[in-house]
Write an enzyme that holds these catalytic residues in place. Structure first.
Site, PDB file in Angstrom:
ATOM      1  N   ASN A  10       0.787  -1.167  -0.082  1.00  0.00           N
ATOM      2  CA  ASN A  10       0.054  -0.094   0.060  1.00  0.00           C
ATOM      3  C   ASN A  10       0.904   1.390  -0.012  1.00  0.00           C
ATOM      4  O   ASN A  10       1.373   1.650   1.006  1.00  0.00           O
ATOM      5  CB  ASN A  10      -0.894   0.176   1.246  1.00  0.00           C
ATOM      6  CG  ASN A  10      -1.818   1.429   1.512  1.00  0.00           C
ATOM      7  OD1 ASN A  10      -1.886   2.050   0.466  1.00  0.00           O
ATOM      8  ND2 ASN A  10      -2.352   1.368   2.609  1.00  0.00           N
ATOM      9  N   LYS A  12      -0.111   4.042  -0.424  1.00  0.00           N
ATOM     10  CA  LYS A  12      -0.630   5.413   0.489  1.00  0.00           C
ATOM     11  C   LYS A  12      -0.427   6.762  -0.658  1.00  0.00           C
ATOM     12  O   LYS A  12      -0.298   6.626  -1.770  1.00  0.00           O
ATOM     13  CB  LYS A  12       0.052   5.758   1.868  1.00  0.00           C
ATOM     14  CG  LYS A  12       0.118   4.358   2.733  1.00  0.00           C
ATOM     15  CD  LYS A  12       0.056   4.558   4.114  1.00  0.00           C
ATOM     16  CE  LYS A  12      -0.066   3.427   4.827  1.00  0.00           C
ATOM     17  NZ  LYS A  12      -0.056   3.469   6.263  1.00  0.00           N
ATOM     18  N   HIS A 102      -9.271   1.416   5.399  1.00  0.00           N
ATOM     19  CA  HIS A 102      -8.031   1.515   5.953  1.00  0.00           C
ATOM     20  C   HIS A 102      -8.188   2.393   7.204  1.00  0.00           C
ATOM     21  O   HIS A 102      -9.121   3.369   7.128  1.00  0.00           O
ATOM     22  CB  HIS A 102      -7.057   2.336   4.967  1.00  0.00           C
ATOM     23  CG  HIS A 102      -5.585   2.128   5.515  1.00  0.00           C
ATOM     24  ND1 HIS A 102      -5.056   2.928   6.454  1.00  0.00           N
ATOM     25  CD2 HIS A 102      -4.689   1.135   5.185  1.00  0.00           C
ATOM     26  CE1 HIS A 102      -3.874   2.848   6.692  1.00  0.00           C
ATOM     27  NE2 HIS A 102      -3.626   1.655   5.978  1.00  0.00           N
ATOM     28  N   GLU A 104      -6.625   4.891   7.959  1.00  0.00           N
ATOM     29  CA  GLU A 104      -6.472   6.276   7.726  1.00  0.00           C
ATOM     30  C   GLU A 104      -7.631   7.067   7.000  1.00  0.00           C
ATOM     31  O   GLU A 104      -7.859   7.939   7.181  1.00  0.00           O
ATOM     32  CB  GLU A 104      -5.174   6.447   6.808  1.00  0.00           C
ATOM     33  CG  GLU A 104      -3.912   6.299   7.316  1.00  0.00           C
ATOM     34  CD  GLU A 104      -2.896   5.539   6.789  1.00  0.00           C
ATOM     35  OE1 GLU A 104      -2.766   5.595   5.527  1.00  0.00           O
ATOM     36  OE2 GLU A 104      -2.122   5.279   7.464  1.00  0.00           O
ATOM     37  N   GLU A 174      -4.760  -4.715  10.890  1.00  0.00           N
ATOM     38  CA  GLU A 174      -3.969  -3.549  11.209  1.00  0.00           C
ATOM     39  C   GLU A 174      -4.067  -2.816  12.234  1.00  0.00           C
ATOM     40  O   GLU A 174      -4.824  -1.778  12.558  1.00  0.00           O
ATOM     41  CB  GLU A 174      -3.707  -2.448  10.004  1.00  0.00           C
ATOM     42  CG  GLU A 174      -3.631  -3.246   8.365  1.00  0.00           C
ATOM     43  CD  GLU A 174      -2.907  -2.023   7.472  1.00  0.00           C
ATOM     44  OE1 GLU A 174      -2.084  -2.486   6.992  1.00  0.00           O
ATOM     45  OE2 GLU A 174      -3.680  -1.205   7.308  1.00  0.00           O
ATOM     46  N   GLY A 180       3.217   2.509  10.632  1.00  0.00           N
ATOM     47  CA  GLY A 180       4.045   3.433  10.577  1.00  0.00           C
ATOM     48  C   GLY A 180       4.840   4.086  11.794  1.00  0.00           C
ATOM     49  O   GLY A 180       5.740   5.221  11.816  1.00  0.00           O
ATOM     50  N   SER A 220       4.116  -2.040  10.203  1.00  0.00           N
ATOM     51  CA  SER A 220       5.291  -2.268  10.513  1.00  0.00           C
ATOM     52  C   SER A 220       5.994  -3.629  10.074  1.00  0.00           C
ATOM     53  O   SER A 220       6.894  -3.997  10.450  1.00  0.00           O
ATOM     54  CB  SER A 220       5.738  -1.694  11.818  1.00  0.00           C
ATOM     55  OG  SER A 220       5.508  -0.204  12.222  1.00  0.00           O
TER      56      SER A 220
HETATM   57  P1  13P Z   1       3.491   0.342   7.555  1.00  0.00           P
HETATM   58  O1  13P Z   1       3.927  -0.769   7.026  1.00  0.00           O
HETATM   59  O2  13P Z   1       4.200   1.680   7.017  1.00  0.00           O
HETATM   60  O3  13P Z   1       3.454   0.503   8.889  1.00  0.00           O
HETATM   61  O4  13P Z   1       2.027   0.692   7.118  1.00  0.00           O
HETATM   62  C1  13P Z   1       1.167  -0.126   7.305  1.00  0.00           C
HETATM   63  C2  13P Z   1      -0.249   0.093   6.636  1.00  0.00           C
HETATM   64  O5  13P Z   1      -1.033   0.847   6.864  1.00  0.00           O
HETATM   65  C3  13P Z   1      -0.380  -0.623   5.218  1.00  0.00           C
HETATM   66  O6  13P Z   1      -1.734  -0.389   4.878  1.00  0.00           O
END
Ligand code: 13P
Length: 258
Positions: A10, A12, A102, A104, A174, A180, A220
């Site tokens: 992903n 983003k 997601h 976010e 997640e 992140g 992560s």
């Molecule tokens: P990270 O791997 O950067 O922690 O992000 C995870 C994520 O939100 C994937 O959708």
């Protein structure tokens, strides 16, 4: 196990279409150099909308085994929905997966479980695979109610669904506190929730469906922890943010089985 593992990157809101070109070419090269076996691990990139046409061109031109998809989609077919992208626009570009729910988007765009379920239904009806995200915030984890919370998200999104449809989707767990942050859930933490998800699917939709539905972990995930995560019984792949933005680290994760 009959579930084909899936490594999904992903991106983003990262990489313009020129950078996307560079990353996909690099990824293809890394995978080819190591004779990647796509039957052992499906490889998926999920770029921003503006990069999808570029990714399609590279994948088609070189007949790559890499799949690609989108980070979100509208529940509407067409019309006066400024800024939105429809499922048919995505299928026309060869997308095969779409992410919804997601954390976010739940947080910054107030997406509810019901809307997330509606998006998943729309994507499935269009012939693509939904990647339905769920996950708890740190306060919920600290309160110890994370399993209950995550199962609530999934059950609300999949309310009224047929077992046969549930078997076709991908669920991505997640934990928000691990996204992140460099803070990975331990393999045991991830397995606890992914296992509980499969158990709930078995209760609600039957054992056969629960066996077929792929459950990913995200937060992560990186080359250093992917093998341990993938060794867990109920983890069928990963949804990877940061580590998917570099061809070498993402390709290394796709080779977890080697
Ligand atoms: P990270 O791997 O950067 O922690 O992000 C995870 C994520 O939100 C994937 O959708």
């Amino acid at each position: 196990m009959t579930r084909t593992p899936l490594m999904a990157g992903n991106w983003k809101m990262n990489l313009d279409h020129l950078e996307a070109n560079h990353l996909v070419q690099g990824l293809a090269m890394e995978l080819a150099d190591h004779n990647h076996d796509y039957s052992q691990c499906e490889v998926l990139v999920i770029p921003p909308f503006t990069d999808i046409r570029t990714v399609q061109t590279i994948v088609d031109a070189d007949n790559l085994g890499i799949k690609y998809g989108a980070q979100d989609v509208s529940v509407h077919d067409n019309g006066a929905y400024t800024g939105e992208i429809s499922t048919s626009m995505l299928t026309k570009l060869g997308c095969t997966y779409v992410v919804m729910g997601h954390s976010e988007r739940r947080e910054y765009h107030n997406e509810s479980d019901e809307l997330v379920g509606e998006k998943a239904r729309k994507v499935l009806d269009a012939g693509m695979t939904p990647i339905l995200c769920c996950g708890e915030a740190l306060e919920i984890r600290k309160a110890g109610t994370h399993v209950e919370f995550v199962l609530g998200q999934i059950r609300a999104a999949l309310k009224g669904w047929d077992a046969a449809d549930v078997a076709k989707i991908v669920i991505a767990y997640e934990p928000i506190w691990a996204i992140g942050t460099g803070e990975t859930a331990t393999a045991d933490d991830a397995q606890e929730v992914c296992g509980a998800i499969r158990k709930a699917l078995a209760e609600d939709f039957g054992a056969e469906t629960a066996e077929a539905t792929r459950v990913l972990y995200g937060g992560s995930a990186k080359p250093g922890n992917i093998k341990e995560l993938m060794a867990q019984e109920d983890i069928d792949g990963a949804l990877i943010g940061g580590a998917s933005l570099k061809a070498d680290s993402f390709a290394e994760m796709c080779r977890f089985y080697a």
